[in-house]
Enzyme design. Sequence first.
Site, PDB file in Angstrom:
ATOM      1  N   ARG A  32       0.821  -1.213   0.000  1.00  0.00           N
ATOM      2  CA  ARG A  32       0.000   0.000   0.000  1.00  0.00           C
ATOM      3  C   ARG A  32       0.863   1.274   0.000  1.00  0.00           C
ATOM      4  O   ARG A  32       0.500   2.271   0.630  1.00  0.00           O
ATOM      5  CB  ARG A  32      -0.931   0.032   1.221  1.00  0.00           C
ATOM      6  CG  ARG A  32      -1.983  -1.034   1.211  1.00  0.00           C
ATOM      7  CD  ARG A  32      -3.125  -0.643   0.283  1.00  0.00           C
ATOM      8  NE  ARG A  32      -4.324  -1.368   0.620  1.00  0.00           N
ATOM      9  CZ  ARG A  32      -5.315  -0.885   1.368  1.00  0.00           C
ATOM     10  NH1 ARG A  32      -5.274   0.329   1.833  1.00  0.00           N
ATOM     11  NH2 ARG A  32      -6.353  -1.621   1.628  1.00  0.00           N
ATOM     12  N   ARG A  36      -3.308   7.073   0.994  1.00  0.00           N
ATOM     13  CA  ARG A  36      -3.750   8.283   1.701  1.00  0.00           C
ATOM     14  C   ARG A  36      -2.749   8.929   2.654  1.00  0.00           C
ATOM     15  O   ARG A  36      -2.948  10.041   3.085  1.00  0.00           O
ATOM     16  CB  ARG A  36      -5.044   7.985   2.461  1.00  0.00           C
ATOM     17  CG  ARG A  36      -6.234   7.908   1.537  1.00  0.00           C
ATOM     18  CD  ARG A  36      -7.438   7.383   2.256  1.00  0.00           C
ATOM     19  NE  ARG A  36      -7.155   6.041   2.728  1.00  0.00           N
ATOM     20  CZ  ARG A  36      -8.068   5.195   3.189  1.00  0.00           C
ATOM     21  NH1 ARG A  36      -9.316   5.569   3.281  1.00  0.00           N
ATOM     22  NH2 ARG A  36      -7.736   3.995   3.577  1.00  0.00           N
ATOM     23  N   ARG A  45      -6.669  12.247  -5.699  1.00  0.00           N
ATOM     24  CA  ARG A  45      -7.885  11.472  -5.455  1.00  0.00           C
ATOM     25  C   ARG A  45      -9.097  12.404  -5.389  1.00  0.00           C
ATOM     26  O   ARG A  45     -10.157  12.079  -5.919  1.00  0.00           O
ATOM     27  CB  ARG A  45      -7.683  10.703  -4.166  1.00  0.00           C
ATOM     28  CG  ARG A  45      -8.879  10.306  -3.421  1.00  0.00           C
ATOM     29  CD  ARG A  45      -9.187   8.830  -3.592  1.00  0.00           C
ATOM     30  NE  ARG A  45      -9.891   8.326  -2.424  1.00  0.00           N
ATOM     31  CZ  ARG A  45     -11.066   8.789  -2.023  1.00  0.00           C
ATOM     32  NH1 ARG A  45     -11.656   9.751  -2.660  1.00  0.00           N
ATOM     33  NH2 ARG A  45     -11.634   8.255  -0.962  1.00  0.00           N
ATOM     34  N   ASP A  82      -7.216  -2.281  -7.024  1.00  0.00           N
ATOM     35  CA  ASP A  82      -7.709  -2.877  -5.781  1.00  0.00           C
ATOM     36  C   ASP A  82      -8.099  -4.324  -6.028  1.00  0.00           C
ATOM     37  O   ASP A  82      -8.502  -4.686  -7.139  1.00  0.00           O
ATOM     38  CB  ASP A  82      -8.911  -2.098  -5.235  1.00  0.00           C
ATOM     39  CG  ASP A  82      -9.148  -2.437  -3.775  1.00  0.00           C
ATOM     40  OD1 ASP A  82      -8.496  -1.840  -2.898  1.00  0.00           O
ATOM     41  OD2 ASP A  82      -9.961  -3.351  -3.491  1.00  0.00           O
ATOM     42  N   TYR A 158     -15.096 -10.726   1.113  1.00  0.00           N
ATOM     43  CA  TYR A 158     -15.758  -9.453   0.791  1.00  0.00           C
ATOM     44  C   TYR A 158     -17.037  -9.681  -0.005  1.00  0.00           C
ATOM     45  O   TYR A 158     -18.042  -8.984   0.182  1.00  0.00           O
ATOM     46  CB  TYR A 158     -14.798  -8.521   0.029  1.00  0.00           C
ATOM     47  CG  TYR A 158     -13.705  -7.988   0.928  1.00  0.00           C
ATOM     48  CD1 TYR A 158     -13.942  -6.882   1.753  1.00  0.00           C
ATOM     49  CD2 TYR A 158     -12.458  -8.613   0.999  1.00  0.00           C
ATOM     50  CE1 TYR A 158     -12.945  -6.419   2.613  1.00  0.00           C
ATOM     51  CE2 TYR A 158     -11.471  -8.159   1.848  1.00  0.00           C
ATOM     52  CZ  TYR A 158     -11.720  -7.069   2.658  1.00  0.00           C
ATOM     53  OH  TYR A 158     -10.760  -6.611   3.519  1.00  0.00           O
TER      54      TYR A 158
END
Length: 356
Positions: A32, A36, A45, A82, A158
């Site tokens: 990652r 952010r 973004r 992702d 998920y």
Amino acid sequence: MDYFEHDSSTGKAILEVLNETSPWRRPIWLMRQAGRYLPEYRELRASAGSFLDLCYAPELAAEVTLQPLRRFDLDAAIIFADILLLPQALGCELAFKENEGPKLSPVRNLSDFNRLKDQGAVARLEPVYETVSRVKEALPAHVGLIGFCGAPWTVATYVVEGGTSADRKNTKLAAFAGADWFEALIGMLVETSIDYLSAQIEAGAEVVQVFDTWAGDLSDDLRDRYCFAPIAKIAAGVRSRHPGVPVIGFARGIGVGHLEFARQCGLDAVGVEWSVPLDWINSTLQEETVMQGNLDPLCLVAGGEGLAQGVQRICNTVRYDRHIMNLGHGIRQDTPPEHVAELVKHVRNADRERGG
Ligand code: CP3
């Protein structure tokens, strides 16, 4: 800028380690690494609209992939995308709600499963392959390019739960029951993941990583069936089409199971969480495979002397020629970017202390 500092005759340290040769320096990248914690990511973004808009805009996704490399002297880039894009392409509705994480239309029985369509799914992810080729063109010669997908078990959690969940209860109940629709879902994810990773490799990915974030949920009988067996099929499928492209497996939370994971799946490297003892990694795991990891992401948040010691402990204990420096899980969004620069500096210092 560090990014352009090396001459083009320098090899790719990450590929050297994965190909079982001694690297010119200890490779480092971070799970990652684009995201952010970087202000330039947050800015881009915001201008792209949503996270998914960013994933499907190759020019922007390529820029985001390169952002950490512009700041830090890293040895690999990981394509910005992702693990949930694949189930979305299979027909699960997907949205990322601000501060809530992903939301998917849940698959809990045969009729839900029958609504999924693998036909054409991998072709719908064309923007990802375009991101790969754009990044490949822009990367300096010493930086490797990593493609990835989620492992069937983690993606299934998920899909079945409809998002992030506390205990993956519905998915585990389906696994314990050995439900036919669940087996079919895992099978569909195996086949489409092979095609998806192959397409990334054809676009320019030099290494692929399979993320099984929730592997630690499973007792060892279910782990064989839903973590090891599917990943072994994916690794074998990728290898048969693209011999020589290394496959890294990240089965988070399986402790001593990493050894069997590497063996049963024939992996070139395994990602390891921070709770696994370094002495065992050195004496046992690295006899079998390359270890990627395993600094605690909170040690990176802490910075300072704790970070210096954390890095030194890893570098002094594990085998240099069988190690890719990384975190034990993804970088946290509260990580000060300066600490990443410090981490890289400590790793380079450890190389110098070895007399490299
Ligand atoms: O490593 C990289 O820099 C490449 C990009 C990447 C992302 N997600 C971007 C992302 C990779 C390799 C992933 C993998 C991923 N995605 C995993 C496996 C690894 C892990 O961390 O366990 C999982 C479980 C996901 C699913 C996912 N994506 C969740 C649960 C969330 C929301 C929670 C969170 O951390 O925000 C995401 C969103 C996501 N994926 C973001 C990024 C940069 C944040 C989105 C935003 O900008 O708001």
